[in-house]
Write a protein that holds these residues in place. Structure first.
Motif, PDB file in Angstrom:
ATOM      1  N   ARG A 240       9.740 -40.968  18.217  1.00 23.59           N
ATOM      2  CA  ARG A 240      10.744 -40.229  18.982  1.00 23.59           C
ATOM      3  C   ARG A 240      11.972 -41.102  19.226  1.00 23.59           C
ATOM      4  NH1 ARG A 240       6.749 -39.256  23.763  1.00 23.59           N
ATOM      5  NH2 ARG A 240       6.498 -41.409  23.118  1.00 23.59           N
ATOM      6  N   LYS A 241      11.820 -42.389  18.933  1.00 21.93           N
ATOM      7  CA  LYS A 241      12.933 -43.324  19.174  1.00 21.93           C
ATOM      8  C   LYS A 241      13.436 -43.906  17.854  1.00 21.93           C
ATOM      9  CE  LYS A 241      11.713 -44.559  23.840  1.00 21.93           C
ATOM     10  NZ  LYS A 241      10.328 -44.110  24.174  1.00 21.93           N
ATOM     11  N   ASP A 242      14.684 -44.351  17.863  1.00 16.58           N
ATOM     12  CA  ASP A 242      15.255 -44.967  16.670  1.00 16.58           C
ATOM     13  C   ASP A 242      14.594 -46.331  16.407  1.00 16.58           C
ATOM     14  OD1 ASP A 242      16.857 -42.767  16.622  1.00 16.58           O
ATOM     15  OD2 ASP A 242      18.665 -43.800  17.322  1.00 16.58           O
ATOM     16  N   THR A 243      14.662 -46.746  15.150  1.00 20.39           N
ATOM     17  CA  THR A 243      14.040 -48.024  14.785  1.00 20.39           C
ATOM     18  C   THR A 243      15.092 -48.998  14.266  1.00 20.39           C
ATOM     19  OG1 THR A 243      11.849 -47.111  14.352  1.00 20.39           O
ATOM     20  CG2 THR A 243      12.425 -49.117  13.162  1.00 20.39           C
ATOM     21  N   LEU A 244      15.114 -50.171  14.886  1.00 17.85           N
ATOM     22  CA  LEU A 244      16.033 -51.228  14.479  1.00 17.85           C
ATOM     23  C   LEU A 244      15.274 -52.210  13.596  1.00 17.85           C
ATOM     24  CD1 LEU A 244      18.754 -52.823  14.848  1.00 17.85           C
ATOM     25  CD2 LEU A 244      17.691 -53.886  16.864  1.00 17.85           C
TER      26      LEU A 244
ATOM     27  N   THR B   6      25.450 -42.672  19.826  1.00 24.34           N
ATOM     28  CA  THR B   6      24.517 -41.591  20.147  1.00 24.34           C
ATOM     29  C   THR B   6      24.443 -40.626  18.966  1.00 24.34           C
ATOM     30  OG1 THR B   6      26.334 -40.411  21.178  1.00 24.34           O
ATOM     31  CG2 THR B   6      24.856 -41.625  22.646  1.00 24.34           C
ATOM     32  N   GLY B   7      23.469 -39.767  19.005  1.00 25.45           N
ATOM     33  CA  GLY B   7      23.300 -38.769  17.950  1.00 25.45           C
ATOM     34  C   GLY B   7      22.553 -39.360  16.761  1.00 25.45           C
ATOM     35  N   GLU B   8      22.162 -38.453  15.871  1.00 22.63           N
ATOM     36  CA  GLU B   8      21.383 -38.896  14.723  1.00 22.63           C
ATOM     37  C   GLU B   8      22.297 -39.583  13.713  1.00 22.63           C
ATOM     38  OE1 GLU B   8      17.671 -36.732  12.793  1.00 22.63           O
ATOM     39  OE2 GLU B   8      19.563 -35.973  12.002  1.00 22.63           O
ATOM     40  N   ARG B   9      21.974 -40.824  13.371  1.00 22.86           N
ATOM     41  CA  ARG B   9      22.824 -41.561  12.424  1.00 22.86           C
ATOM     42  C   ARG B   9      22.042 -42.720  11.829  1.00 22.86           C
ATOM     43  NH1 ARG B   9      22.310 -43.302  17.030  1.00 22.86           N
ATOM     44  NH2 ARG B   9      22.895 -45.374  17.723  1.00 22.86           N
ATOM     45  N   LEU B  10      22.495 -43.134  10.650  1.00 20.97           N
ATOM     46  CA  LEU B  10      21.987 -44.370  10.050  1.00 20.97           C
ATOM     47  C   LEU B  10      23.079 -45.401  10.258  1.00 20.97           C
ATOM     48  CD1 LEU B  10      19.995 -45.952   8.215  1.00 20.97           C
ATOM     49  CD2 LEU B  10      21.259 -45.054   6.254  1.00 20.97           C
ATOM     50  N   GLN B  11      22.771 -46.432  11.014  1.00 22.20           N
ATOM     51  CA  GLN B  11      23.786 -47.425  11.390  1.00 22.20           C
ATOM     52  C   GLN B  11      23.469 -48.742  10.681  1.00 22.20           C
ATOM     53  OE1 GLN B  11      26.954 -48.182  12.771  1.00 22.20           O
ATOM     54  NE2 GLN B  11      26.372 -47.133  14.651  1.00 22.20           N
TER      55      GLN B  11
ATOM     56  N   GLY C 171      21.300 -56.253   5.883  1.00 22.00           N
ATOM     57  CA  GLY C 171      19.892 -55.869   5.930  1.00 22.00           C
ATOM     58  C   GLY C 171      19.536 -55.216   7.256  1.00 22.00           C
ATOM     59  N   ILE C 172      20.240 -55.629   8.308  1.00 24.51           N
ATOM     60  CA  ILE C 172      19.945 -55.117   9.651  1.00 24.51           C
ATOM     61  C   ILE C 172      20.464 -53.689   9.773  1.00 24.51           C
ATOM     62  CG2 ILE C 172      20.569 -55.427  12.095  1.00 24.51           C
ATOM     63  CD1 ILE C 172      20.462 -58.491  11.449  1.00 24.51           C
ATOM     64  N   MET C 173      19.598 -52.792  10.172  1.00 26.40           N
ATOM     65  CA  MET C 173      20.033 -51.396  10.323  1.00 26.40           C
ATOM     66  C   MET C 173      19.220 -50.652  11.378  1.00 26.40           C
ATOM     67  SD  MET C 173      18.620 -49.554   6.860  1.00 26.40           S
ATOM     68  CE  MET C 173      19.347 -50.644   5.634  1.00 26.40           C
ATOM     69  N   LEU C 174      19.812 -49.552  11.843  1.00 28.59           N
ATOM     70  CA  LEU C 174      19.156 -48.684  12.820  1.00 28.59           C
ATOM     71  C   LEU C 174      18.884 -47.346  12.139  1.00 28.59           C
ATOM     72  CD1 LEU C 174      18.453 -48.381  15.941  1.00 28.59           C
ATOM     73  CD2 LEU C 174      20.620 -47.138  16.085  1.00 28.59           C
ATOM     74  N   LEU C 175      17.599 -46.940  12.141  1.00 28.51           N
ATOM     75  CA  LEU C 175      17.226 -45.695  11.464  1.00 28.51           C
ATOM     76  C   LEU C 175      16.829 -44.643  12.487  1.00 28.51           C
ATOM     77  CD1 LEU C 175      15.617 -48.224   9.588  1.00 28.51           C
ATOM     78  CD2 LEU C 175      16.015 -46.327   8.038  1.00 28.51           C
TER      79      LEU C 175
ATOM     80  N   ARG D  91      22.374 -34.987   5.163  1.00 29.09           N
ATOM     81  CA  ARG D  91      23.590 -34.843   5.980  1.00 29.09           C
ATOM     82  C   ARG D  91      23.485 -35.574   7.314  1.00 29.09           C
ATOM     83  NH1 ARG D  91      26.926 -31.814   3.472  1.00 29.09           N
ATOM     84  NH2 ARG D  91      26.232 -30.325   1.891  1.00 29.09           N
ATOM     85  N   VAL D  92      22.893 -36.737   7.277  1.00 32.86           N
ATOM     86  CA  VAL D  92      22.853 -37.600   8.465  1.00 32.86           C
ATOM     87  C   VAL D  92      24.011 -38.585   8.338  1.00 32.86           C
ATOM     88  CG1 VAL D  92      21.529 -39.406   9.657  1.00 32.86           C
ATOM     89  CG2 VAL D  92      20.357 -37.377   8.753  1.00 32.86           C
ATOM     90  N   ARG D  93      24.734 -38.791   9.429  1.00 34.93           N
ATOM     91  CA  ARG D  93      25.881 -39.712   9.415  1.00 34.93           C
ATOM     92  C   ARG D  93      25.444 -41.120   9.007  1.00 34.93           C
ATOM     93  NH1 ARG D  93      27.972 -40.622  14.852  1.00 34.93           N
ATOM     94  NH2 ARG D  93      26.183 -39.472  15.643  1.00 34.93           N
ATOM     95  N   VAL D  94      26.243 -41.761   8.150  1.00 34.44           N
ATOM     96  CA  VAL D  94      25.991 -43.164   7.799  1.00 34.44           C
ATOM     97  C   VAL D  94      27.180 -43.964   8.321  1.00 34.44           C
ATOM     98  CG1 VAL D  94      25.609 -44.826   5.946  1.00 34.44           C
ATOM     99  CG2 VAL D  94      24.706 -42.486   5.746  1.00 34.44           C
ATOM    100  N   GLU D  95      26.906 -44.899   9.232  1.00 33.53           N
ATOM    101  CA  GLU D  95      27.992 -45.674   9.843  1.00 33.53           C
ATOM    102  C   GLU D  95      27.722 -47.156   9.704  1.00 33.53           C
ATOM    103  OE1 GLU D  95      27.976 -44.220  13.838  1.00 33.53           O
ATOM    104  OE2 GLU D  95      29.010 -42.363  13.283  1.00 33.53           O
ATOM    105  N   SER D  96      28.764 -47.931   9.913  1.00 31.51           N
ATOM    106  CA  SER D  96      28.564 -49.376   9.832  1.00 31.51           C
ATOM    107  C   SER D  96      29.242 -50.037  11.014  1.00 31.51           C
ATOM    108  CB  SER D  96      29.172 -49.929   8.551  1.00 31.51           C
ATOM    109  OG  SER D  96      30.575 -49.830   8.600  1.00 31.51           O
ATOM    110  N   CYS D  97      28.756 -51.214  11.358  1.00 30.63           N
ATOM    111  CA  CYS D  97      29.499 -52.046  12.295  1.00 30.63           C
ATOM    112  C   CYS D  97      29.322 -53.489  11.888  1.00 30.63           C
ATOM    113  CB  CYS D  97      29.118 -51.763  13.744  1.00 30.63           C
ATOM    114  SG  CYS D  97      27.507 -52.326  14.196  1.00 30.63           S
ATOM    115  N   ALA D  98      30.168 -54.343  12.468  1.00 25.31           N
ATOM    116  CA  ALA D  98      30.223 -55.744  12.045  1.00 25.31           C
ATOM    117  C   ALA D  98      29.651 -56.649  13.131  1.00 25.31           C
ATOM    118  CB  ALA D  98      31.671 -56.120  11.759  1.00 25.31           C
ATOM    119  N   PRO D  99      29.138 -57.815  12.760  1.00 25.46           N
ATOM    120  CA  PRO D  99      28.623 -58.747  13.781  1.00 25.46           C
ATOM    121  C   PRO D  99      29.772 -59.340  14.600  1.00 25.46           C
ATOM    122  CG  PRO D  99      28.614 -59.786  11.620  1.00 25.46           C
ATOM    123  CD  PRO D  99      29.001 -58.357  11.403  1.00 25.46           C
TER     124      PRO D  99
END
Ligand code: UD1
Ligand code: CA
Length: 457
Positions: A93-97, A118-123, A168-172, A206-214
């Motif tokens: 039920r929770k996202d996985t890092l 927030t919301g469903e996304r692959l980060q 390699g680090i991501m949130l699913l 159709r799940v959002r794919v986003e990125s962020c930087a360290p």
């Protein structure tokens, strides 16, 4: 919202050339994986799951803790396959890092930002680097949206020139995780189940794919070789030195200090070059640490001076003390204030009262030493009878001459004086001079041996 954390660390680390699993190699005194676990804990996650494989049970044996679930991956069929092993243990039920046991400097701040949306996304945590060799590349379309991650071995020449890489680090997203992991295939050059293929699956769903930087570029560096391990050690140490300087500590050279644990310093602490601090070390206001000292799990009182080349292990040193040079303070030692321990003095499991001194060449072990005691050069507590250890008690205001043996168990009474060279096997009365028979005599007519001259043939 709390996330699951899965730390991947089943890889062998061939290039480490070691029998020790890669994630157990120490950085700043503790295993690489322990750094990642500490950072994961800072996020207050729902679960922490560690995937291990190479090196038998060494990984769980080294790091077992009530809040960690260890999952074995055998054989190791790729990062996607590794994450799948953890699936039964995560709260879907929770996202996985996903974190990596060999990427130890990743900072909680970066992960907080990565998991904040927030919301469903692959980060995905990505980074622009000068030399992207060896990494998976982030492929984007004309609108800068991520369309794929390609592994270098599968990449075209054009893709190889992309400088944005997959850390390699991501949130699913929790609800998608099981389905996506089921759909991974090993149709690629390495015949591995790539976790990175979830990008394609996300786009399909159709799940959002986003990125962020360290926050800082070094956070994403991984350890694949001893060379990289040494580089990361230097990065870690230079950041620790910077923090100490910022807190007001004077370092003779910030490039020549090693902190392998937690070093806490009061005001106006000065640390000379080449000191090593291990475990929990606390240094009081105005204390000075000379060059080339090693302090481990130790407390040093205010205004105390530790002179060069001293080793202090699991001890408490009071304020205004003078230790060393060349002192060895071993576990279980408690020194009160204004104690002097000089060169080539070894102290073990001893308490020494205020104002007492052992300035030269002595061994004080398993002893209780009172206040204002003077222990002469070469004095030894004979604490070991070959089978058991015994204690020596030296009461306040005692003066022990040079080269005395105190054969424990024995008590030297308050204010007593012990003559030089004495061997003390019985308790000595307070206030009196005790000597042991060792009378001087002259051997008349004795001749020194003369060196033999070899006769020629
Ligand atoms: C992986 C990424 C790549 C990224 C790079 C960052 C994939 C397919 N590729 O590549 O895009 O740029 O990391 O360093 O994920 N592991 C297991 N079990 C396995 C395989 C790997 O636990 O079966 C663990 C390893 O211990 C390691 C991590 O996963 O901590 C990455 O594995 P590795 O084989 O080093 O992947 P890369 O080829 O470097
Ligand atoms: Ca790698």
């Amino acid at each position: 919202m709390a996330v699951n954390v899965v730390i991947l660390g089943a890889g062998q680390g061939k290039r480490m050339h070691s029998a020790l699993p890669k994630v157990l190699h120490p950085l700043a005194g503790k295993p690489l994986l322990a750094h990642v676990i500490a950072t994961a804990r800072a996020l207050k996650p729902a679960r922490i799951c560690v995937v291990y494989g190479h090196g038998g049970e060494q990984v769980p044996d080294a790091l077992r803790a009530p809040d960690l679930v260890f999952v074995k991956q055998e054989p190791q069929l790729g990062s996607g396959h590794a994450l799948k092993q953890a699936l039964p243990h995560v709260d879907q039920r929770k996202d996985t890092l996903v974190l990596y046991g060999d990427v130890p400097l990743i900072a909680a701040q970066t992960l907080t930002a990565l998991t904040a949306g927030t919301g469903e996304r692959l980060q995905i945590l990505t980074a622009e680097i000068d030399d992207p060799r060896g990494y998976g590349r982030i492929v984007r379309n004309a609108k800068r949206a991520i369309t794929a991650i390609v592994e270098e071995k599968d990449a075209t020449d054009k893709q190889c020139r992309i400088r944005e890489i997959n850390t390699g680090i991501m949130l699913l997203p929790g609800k998608r995780l099981a389905g996506w992991l089921d759909q991974l295939t090993n149709r690629n050059v390495q015949r591995e189940y790539y976790l990175t293929d979830v990008v394609t699956l996300a786009l399909k769903d159709r799940v959002r794919v986003e990125s962020c930087a360290p926050s800082d570029s070094w956070e994403i560096l991984g350890v694949n070789s001893k060379q990289q391990l040494a580089q990361l050690e230097r990065i870690y140490q230079s950041r620790t030195a910077t923090r100490l300087l910022e807190a007001g500590v004077t370092l003779a050279d910030p490039l020549r200090i090693d902190v392998r644990g937690e070093l806490r310093c009061g005001r106006d602490v000065r640390i000379d070059v080449n000191c090593v601090f291990e475990g929990a070390v606390e240094i009081g206001n105005g204390a000075q640490i000379g060059a080339n000292c090693v302090l481990r799990n130790t407390r040093v009182g205010a205004a105390t001076r530790i002179e060069p080349f001293s080793l202090i292990d699991d001890a408490a040193v009071g304020k205004n003390c003078r230790i060393g040079p060349y002192a060895r303070i071993r576990p279980g030692t408690r020194l009160a204030e204004s104690v002097h321990i000089g060169n080539f003095v070894e102290v073990k499991a001893a308490t020494i009262g205020a104002g007492s001194k052992a300035n030269h060449l002595a061994y004080v072990g398993d002893a209780s030493v009172g206040k204002r005691v003077n222990i002469g050069a070469g004095t030894i507590t004979c604490n070991y009878d070959g089978a058991n250890k015994h204690r020596t008690v030296i009461e306040d205001d005692v003066h022990i001459g040079s080269d005395v043996q105190l054969v424990a168990p024995v008590t030297v009474g308050k204010g007593a004086t012990i003559g030089a060279g004495a061997t003390i096997t019985k308790d000595t009365p307070p206030g009196e001079l005790t000597v042991s028979e060792n009378r001087q005599k002259v051997i008349r007519g004795w001749k020194r041996p003369v060196k033999k001259v070899r006769s020629e043939e």
